[in-house]
Design a protein around this motif. Structure first.
Motif, PDB file in Angstrom:
ATOM      1  N   ASN A 185      58.048  56.334  37.097  1.00  0.00           N
ATOM      2  CA  ASN A 185      57.513  57.712  37.189  1.00  0.00           C
ATOM      3  C   ASN A 185      56.087  57.823  37.025  1.00  0.00           C
ATOM      4  O   ASN A 185      55.520  57.151  36.108  1.00  0.00           O
ATOM      5  N   ASN A 186      55.366  58.738  37.987  1.00  0.00           N
ATOM      6  CA  ASN A 186      54.162  59.110  37.938  1.00  0.00           C
ATOM      7  C   ASN A 186      53.190  58.033  38.348  1.00  0.00           C
ATOM      8  O   ASN A 186      51.951  58.722  38.215  1.00  0.00           O
ATOM      9  N   ASN A 205      61.847  61.466  37.272  1.00  0.00           N
ATOM     10  CA  ASN A 205      62.071  62.820  36.815  1.00  0.00           C
ATOM     11  C   ASN A 205      61.812  63.675  38.041  1.00  0.00           C
ATOM     12  O   ASN A 205      62.204  64.942  38.061  1.00  0.00           O
ATOM     13  N   GLU A 206      60.975  63.265  39.281  1.00  0.00           N
ATOM     14  CA  GLU A 206      60.490  64.377  40.239  1.00  0.00           C
ATOM     15  C   GLU A 206      61.741  64.522  41.204  1.00  0.00           C
ATOM     16  O   GLU A 206      61.820  65.389  41.865  1.00  0.00           O
ATOM     17  N   SER A 240      63.301  52.503  36.955  1.00  0.00           N
ATOM     18  CA  SER A 240      62.854  53.796  37.414  1.00  0.00           C
ATOM     19  C   SER A 240      61.591  54.044  37.101  1.00  0.00           C
ATOM     20  O   SER A 240      61.121  53.569  35.922  1.00  0.00           O
ATOM     21  N   LYS A 247      64.699  65.081  39.920  1.00  0.00           N
ATOM     22  CA  LYS A 247      65.875  65.960  39.177  1.00  0.00           C
ATOM     23  C   LYS A 247      65.680  67.191  39.524  1.00  0.00           C
ATOM     24  O   LYS A 247      64.526  67.625  39.524  1.00  0.00           O
TER      25      LYS A 247
END
Length: 246
Positions: free
Chosen positions: A193-194, A243-244, A191, A246
């Motif tokens: 993120n960002n 994260n985006e 995963s 969830k």
């Protein structure tokens, strides 16, 4: 305000980034042609280390989790979501012990100093996304390569990057071929993120002050799962770690 501040910083950043690509292009050629695979691989590792350091100029930091849990001495299939080119830079450096090889679009195989050379000569494969039939034997060849040499393949099943961080639907065909022809491999969901925030304004200016995370989840031996189950678990695991989403 951040976008305005980013303009002059981005000029400096891209000068440094481009300089790294220009310097390492002949270094890669020398390493490969005079000293072979291992020397070339080292040159690619340190190219990407330098590129990561360039991103520090725009305030980018990194956290990487789960690397120690990845099996050694076995082929690995990394299955990750895709947010930007910085996914690739980070994976090459932080997962360098696994000799990452990528399934990339053919357009990247020419015109980009260092990057195109490595894709053509470093063990990765180039596919024509407009010709799915062409991709089958190419990915099969990558599967056999990682099985024989105990290296790793990286595949982004979304097919194209997410511009907002929200993952797209995963395609099954590429992973299915990799699993079929690398039966001793482990699938490792990753995963990311960002990294999309680095290009939130497009390629210029660069997004400032981002914290990129890579999480390698629980490895799964291909031989222990039916493909449909493996695919379902992999997609669910990757997406739950974004994260985006969830």
């Amino acid at each position: 305000m951040q976008k305005i501040i980013s303009y002059p910083i981005s000029v400096i950043y891209y000068l440094c980034f481009g300089l790294c690509l220009a310097i390492f292009h002949p270094i890669q050629w020398i390493c490969l042609n005079l000293f072979g695979y291992q020397a070339h691989k080292k040159s690619v590792d340190y190219l990407n280390f330098c590129l990561l350091k360039c991103t520090n100029l725009v305030g980018t930091t990194y956290t990487v989790k789960g690397v120690d849990g990845i099996p050694k001495g076995a082929p690995i299939i990394f299955v990750a979501n895709h947010q930007s080119m910085y996914d690739i830079v980070a994976m090459i450096w932080y997962f360098r012990r696994f000799h990452c090889k990528f399934v990339s679009k053919k357009e990247l195989g020419s015109g980009i100093p260092s990057v195109s050379f490595n894709l053509r000569h470093g063990g990765s494969v180039l596919i024509d996304r407009k010709d799915p039939k062409q991709a089958i034997p190419v990915i099969k060849g990558l599967s056999e390569y990682i099985e024989k040499n105990t290296r790793s393949a990286v595949i982004f099943p979304e097919g194209t990057r997410s511009k907002t961080g929200v993952p797209k639907e995963f395609a099954q065909s590429g992973l299915k071929i990799l699993c079929k022809y690398a039966p001793s491999a482990y699938v490792v969901p990753v995963s990311i993120n960002n990294s999309w925030k680095m290009v939130r304004y497009g390629m210029f200016p660069v997004g400032l002050g981002n914290h990129i995370t890579l999480t390698a989840h629980q490895p799964m031996a291909v031989k222990d799962y039916k493909f449909e189950e493996l695919m379902e678990i992999t997609e669910k695991t990757v997406k739950e770690g974004i994260n985006e989403y969830k």
